[in-house]
Design an enzyme around this catalytic site. Structure first.
Site, PDB file in Angstrom:
ATOM      1  N   ASP A   1     -12.058  -0.746 -20.276  1.00 35.39           N
ATOM      2  CA  ASP A   1     -12.074   0.053 -21.497  1.00 35.39           C
ATOM      3  C   ASP A   1     -12.143  -0.887 -22.700  1.00 35.39           C
ATOM      4  O   ASP A   1     -12.094  -2.113 -22.550  1.00 35.39           O
ATOM      5  CB  ASP A   1     -10.860   0.976 -21.561  1.00 35.39           C
ATOM      6  CG  ASP A   1      -9.541   0.224 -21.548  1.00 35.39           C
ATOM      7  OD1 ASP A   1      -9.552  -1.009 -21.693  1.00 35.39           O
ATOM      8  OD2 ASP A   1      -8.490   0.872 -21.379  1.00 35.39           O
TER       9      ASP A   1
ATOM     10  N   ASP B   1     -11.117   8.193 -14.282  1.00 38.19           N
ATOM     11  CA  ASP B   1      -9.983   7.277 -14.130  1.00 38.19           C
ATOM     12  C   ASP B   1      -8.754   7.991 -14.652  1.00 38.19           C
ATOM     13  O   ASP B   1      -8.853   8.878 -15.505  1.00 38.19           O
ATOM     14  CB  ASP B   1     -10.192   5.977 -14.910  1.00 38.19           C
ATOM     15  CG  ASP B   1      -9.843   6.148 -16.388  1.00 38.19           C
ATOM     16  OD1 ASP B   1      -8.719   5.797 -16.788  1.00 38.19           O
ATOM     17  OD2 ASP B   1     -10.684   6.676 -17.156  1.00 38.19           O
TER      18      ASP B   1
ATOM     19  N   CYS C   1      -3.218  13.813   6.186  1.00 37.25           N
ATOM     20  CA  CYS C   1      -3.605  12.669   5.355  1.00 37.25           C
ATOM     21  C   CYS C   1      -3.779  11.424   6.230  1.00 37.25           C
ATOM     22  O   CYS C   1      -3.014  11.195   7.170  1.00 37.25           O
ATOM     23  CB  CYS C   1      -2.550  12.415   4.287  1.00 37.25           C
ATOM     24  SG  CYS C   1      -2.878  10.981   3.244  1.00 37.25           S
TER      25      CYS C   1
ATOM     26  N   CYS D   1      -3.565   8.248   5.122  1.00 35.97           N
ATOM     27  CA  CYS D   1      -3.022   7.049   4.472  1.00 35.97           C
ATOM     28  C   CYS D   1      -1.989   6.363   5.371  1.00 35.97           C
ATOM     29  O   CYS D   1      -1.443   6.972   6.295  1.00 35.97           O
ATOM     30  CB  CYS D   1      -2.402   7.407   3.126  1.00 35.97           C
ATOM     31  SG  CYS D   1      -0.754   8.161   3.224  1.00 35.97           S
TER      32      CYS D   1
ATOM     33  N   CYS E   1       1.429   8.379   5.644  1.00 32.84           N
ATOM     34  CA  CYS E   1       1.473   9.567   6.500  1.00 32.84           C
ATOM     35  C   CYS E   1       1.164   9.236   7.954  1.00 32.84           C
ATOM     36  O   CYS E   1       1.816   9.744   8.872  1.00 32.84           O
ATOM     37  CB  CYS E   1       0.501  10.619   5.969  1.00 32.84           C
ATOM     38  SG  CYS E   1       0.969  11.259   4.338  1.00 32.84           S
TER      39      CYS E   1
ATOM     40  N   HIS F   1      -0.586   6.665  -0.722  1.00 37.00           N
ATOM     41  CA  HIS F   1      -0.819   8.077  -0.400  1.00 37.00           C
ATOM     42  C   HIS F   1      -1.587   8.776  -1.518  1.00 37.00           C
ATOM     43  O   HIS F   1      -2.572   9.494  -1.269  1.00 37.00           O
ATOM     44  CB  HIS F   1       0.501   8.806  -0.153  1.00 37.00           C
ATOM     45  CG  HIS F   1       0.331  10.290  -0.109  1.00 37.00           C
ATOM     46  ND1 HIS F   1      -0.110  10.958   1.013  1.00 37.00           N
ATOM     47  CD2 HIS F   1       0.487  11.240  -1.082  1.00 37.00           C
ATOM     48  CE1 HIS F   1      -0.207  12.249   0.744  1.00 37.00           C
ATOM     49  NE2 HIS F   1       0.154  12.447  -0.521  1.00 37.00           N
TER      50      HIS F   1
END
Length: 380
Positions: free
Chosen positions: A106, A278, A316, A318, A321, A348
């Site tokens: 940015d 974002d 999930c 991830c 999980c 997660h």
């Protein structure tokens, strides 16, 4: 909307090894590929925020594993510490943070909004008092481009003026005009080989947003962003304006909605034609003990999870999980102040966002985006 400058845009893409290619659409929703010198990024895409050159608590490899193909870094913070010259001497931000994929930086304009009590605005730029030591710094469009050039970002953002939500129309009109003047100066100061995005302002005024879109679409930006949202305005009003403005952004260039937001925000914006996002929400909320799921947020701090043996989300993929970590264990870690829980919840949440944009892309390509959106927005 002014006609797309296709020949000009094509020349810029060729010179920079940068572009966006549409692969499919369903209504206003678009699926594409962002082509950069550091690889292709499928869109829609979510960019995890690495303010200080790091996505907090995670290694670059862990960020990549969430499905992220591009991250955002913060020009203002890296400008103050460690300094762009230090980063450049280390081989640029990619080498410094060991991230081999594209980086968007940015410009510092949002910090000018968020640190309003520490800065002054003139036609030249912003004068900041550093939040670190109170020292004064002058951020102009040229300085913002110089800093982003030294950082070596693949995509640099023009310096803009971001008025607060609820600002009077006169203030917003002035911000639009100033941002356009700075757009010209930013492009004149661009670094060779670096893509630059313009930023459309205009608050909740659709006529100002469309007019500003037309002005910036005439310039040689590689993409356009919608800035000045999620700054205090009612969320439903943000959704309304994005829906009316995003489809009017140039069709042949990527469209980026800055600083937004929740899964619902993303789905509605994707449906309006936005390609890039974002937001600090998934990582910041993780550090505050919140897991984001398809059924809504889950606060792991709550006493109801004290003996809960279930993972956050059985569907999930991830490490949290799939690793078998129970809600009871995660709550124990959080209440005990253990850092592991911050890492697991961050992974997660970013997996959830990565899954959302990947499924959105497949739904667009398959022609069933509306069905996909309902499944996320109205879970059974």
């Amino acid at each position: 909307m002014a006609p797309e400058k296709s020949s000009q845009a094509a020349a810029v893409v060729s010179d920079l090894d940068f572009g966006w290619i549409k692969k499919g659409e369903d209504g206003h929703a678009r699926a594409g590929v962002l082509r950069t010198r550091r690889g292709d990024v499928p869109t829609p895409t979510f960019m995890p925020v690495g303010t200080q050159g790091v996505v907090k608590t995670l290694t670059p490899q862990e960020v990549e594993a969430t499905g992220a193909g591009i991250v955002l870094a913060n020009t203002y913070h890296l400008w103050l510490r460690p300094g762009p010259e230090v980063v450049a001497a280390q081989g640029g931000l990619h080498e410094f943070m060991k991230w081999s994929h594209p980086i968007l930086t940015d410009s510092g304009g949002y910090q000018a909004f968020s640190l309003a009590d520490r800065r002054t605005l003139s036609d030249e730029g912003f004068v900041f008092k550093s939040h670190l030591d109170g020292s004064k710094h002058h951020l102009t469009p040229e300085e913002a481009m110089r800093v982003q050039g030294l950082l070596g970002a693949d995509i640099a953002m023009q310096l803009d003026v971001c008025p607060p939500g609820g600002a009077p129309r006169e203030e917003i009109e002035a911000a639009v005009a100033q941002t356009t003047r700075w757009a010209h100066r930013s492009l004149a100061a661009r670094r060779d080989g670096q893509a630059v995005f313009g930023i459309v302002q205009g608050g909740l005024h659709v006529d100002l947003r469309r007019r500003h879109t037309d002005e910036l679409a005439e310039l040689a930006f590689e993409g356009l962003a919608l800035g000045g949202f999620s700054v205090g305005e009612p969320i439903e009003e943000m959704h309304r304006v994005v829906a009316e403005v995003a489809p009017h952004l140039p069709d042949a260039r990527p469209r980026y909605l800055m600083g937004v937001g929740t899964p619902r925000d993303l789905i509605l914006a994707i449906g309006s034609g936005v390609d890039m996002f974002d937001c600090v929400l998934p990582t910041r909320n993780a550090r505050n003990g919140q897991a984001i799921t398809r059924r809504g947020p889950l606060s792991i701090k709550q006493a109801q999870y004290r003996e809960d043996r279930a993972p956050i989300d059985e569907a999930c993929g991830c490490p949290c999980c799939q690793g078998g970590y129970s809600r009871a264990y995660l709550r124990h870690l959080f209440i005990s102040g253990e850092m592991l829980v911050l890492r697991l919840l961050t992974q997660h949440n970013l997996f959830t966002y990565g899954r959302l944009v990947a499924e959105a892309r497949q739904a667009i390509l398959g022609g069933h985006f509306a069905t996909f959106a309902r499944a996320w927005l109205e879970p059974g």
